[in-house]
Design a protein around this motif. Structure first.
Motif, short mmCIF file in Angstrom:
data_model
loop_
_atom_site.label_atom_id
_atom_site.label_comp_id
_atom_site.label_asym_id
_atom_site.label_seq_id
_atom_site.Cartn_x
_atom_site.Cartn_y
_atom_site.Cartn_z
N SER A 64 -40.96 -46.82 21.89
CA SER A 64 -41.64 -47.14 23.14
C SER A 64 -41.51 -48.61 23.50
N PHE A 65 -41.54 -49.48 22.49
CA PHE A 65 -41.35 -50.91 22.73
C PHE A 65 -39.98 -51.17 23.35
N PHE A 66 -38.93 -50.60 22.75
CA PHE A 66 -37.57 -50.81 23.27
C PHE A 66 -37.39 -50.15 24.63
N VAL A 67 -37.81 -48.89 24.74
CA VAL A 67 -37.62 -48.16 25.99
C VAL A 67 -38.44 -48.80 27.11
N GLY A 68 -39.61 -49.31 26.79
CA GLY A 68 -40.43 -49.98 27.80
C GLY A 68 -39.79 -51.24 28.35
N SER A 69 -38.88 -51.81 27.60
CA SER A 69 -38.19 -53.02 28.08
C SER A 69 -36.86 -52.69 28.76
N HIS A 70 -36.47 -51.43 28.77
CA HIS A 70 -35.14 -51.06 29.27
C HIS A 70 -34.93 -51.47 30.73
N GLN A 71 -35.91 -51.20 31.57
CA GLN A 71 -35.76 -51.51 33.00
C GLN A 71 -35.72 -53.02 33.27
N TRP A 92 -29.35 -55.00 22.69
CA TRP A 92 -30.75 -54.62 22.78
C TRP A 92 -30.90 -53.25 23.46
N GLN A 93 -30.21 -53.08 24.59
CA GLN A 93 -30.31 -51.83 25.34
C GLN A 93 -29.78 -50.65 24.52
N PHE A 94 -28.61 -50.83 23.91
CA PHE A 94 -28.03 -49.74 23.13
C PHE A 94 -28.85 -49.45 21.88
N LEU A 95 -29.40 -50.48 21.26
CA LEU A 95 -30.26 -50.27 20.09
C LEU A 95 -31.48 -49.44 20.48
N GLY A 96 -32.11 -49.79 21.59
CA GLY A 96 -33.28 -49.03 22.05
C GLY A 96 -32.97 -47.58 22.35
#
Length: 189
Positions: free
Chosen positions: A50-57, A32-36
């Motif tokens: 933004s959806f993926f990056v917003g979940s990164h933390q 998930w992290q690498f995909l984002g």
């Protein structure tokens, strides 16, 4: 022969249920992290990114906690786990796994160092863990920024090597390595 249930703890023949759960949970969250981050590099700023990056933390925080559990569980099962084998191949496998564990721990520590020294509060789930630093602690932010992304590339390379070696074990050596982590057929259960 009747099927026996998979043990909770690791044995000399198979990785147990807890190890498998931690392994595959961490693998899925890292994907998930690498995909984002990959989408961000390719697409730039889009709603999907933004959806993926917003979940990164928050996902990274959960990953770090799972990694800490995984390291603790590996230490608790030391001596019980399937052996990597003798000689150069066994040594290479042990060193590869040690490198994976080391980078999996240091990479999020670098992110936490950056977050602790940063000018924004660290609140991955809506509650503050670290307050904002005013002024920011520059050396922490700089060290965290320098390490986190570079270690992510190293981790991606280590994961790729890990996956390639699973393919070698299964396709060339046919030694049941994948079965010890993912299935029961060739693991002797």
């Amino acid at each position: 022969m009747p099927s026996r249930s998979l043990p909770w703890r690791d044995t000399e023949r198979v990785y147990g249920q807890v190890t498998r759960l931690l392994h595959w949970s961490i693998a899925a969250l890292m994907l998930w992290q690498f995909l984002g981050m990959g989408l961000r590099a390719v697409l730039g700023r889009t709603p999907l990114v933004s959806f993926f990056v917003g979940s990164h933390q928050p996902v990274g925080t959960v990953l770090f906690l799972l990694i800490v559990l995984r390291v603790g569980w590996a230490l608790a099962n030391h001596g019980r786990r399937p052996d990597h084998g003798p000689g150069f191949q066994g040594l290479a496998a042990r060193l590869g796994h040690l490198a994976l564990y080391l980078v999996m721990v240091v990479m999020p520590v670098a992110a936490l160092l950056r977050a602790y020294g940063g000018e924004r509060a660290f609140a991955p789930f809506g509650f503050e863990i670290f307050p904002a630093q005013q002024p920011p602690i520059v050396w922490m932010v700089s060290a965290g920024e320098a390490l986190h992304g570079e270690l992510a590339w190293l981790l991606l390379a280590l994961i790729a090597g890990h996956v390639v070696m699973v393919g070698v074990h299964e396709g060339m050596w046919r030694d049941g390595t994948l079965a010890r982590m993912a299935g029961r057929r060739r693991a002797g259960l």
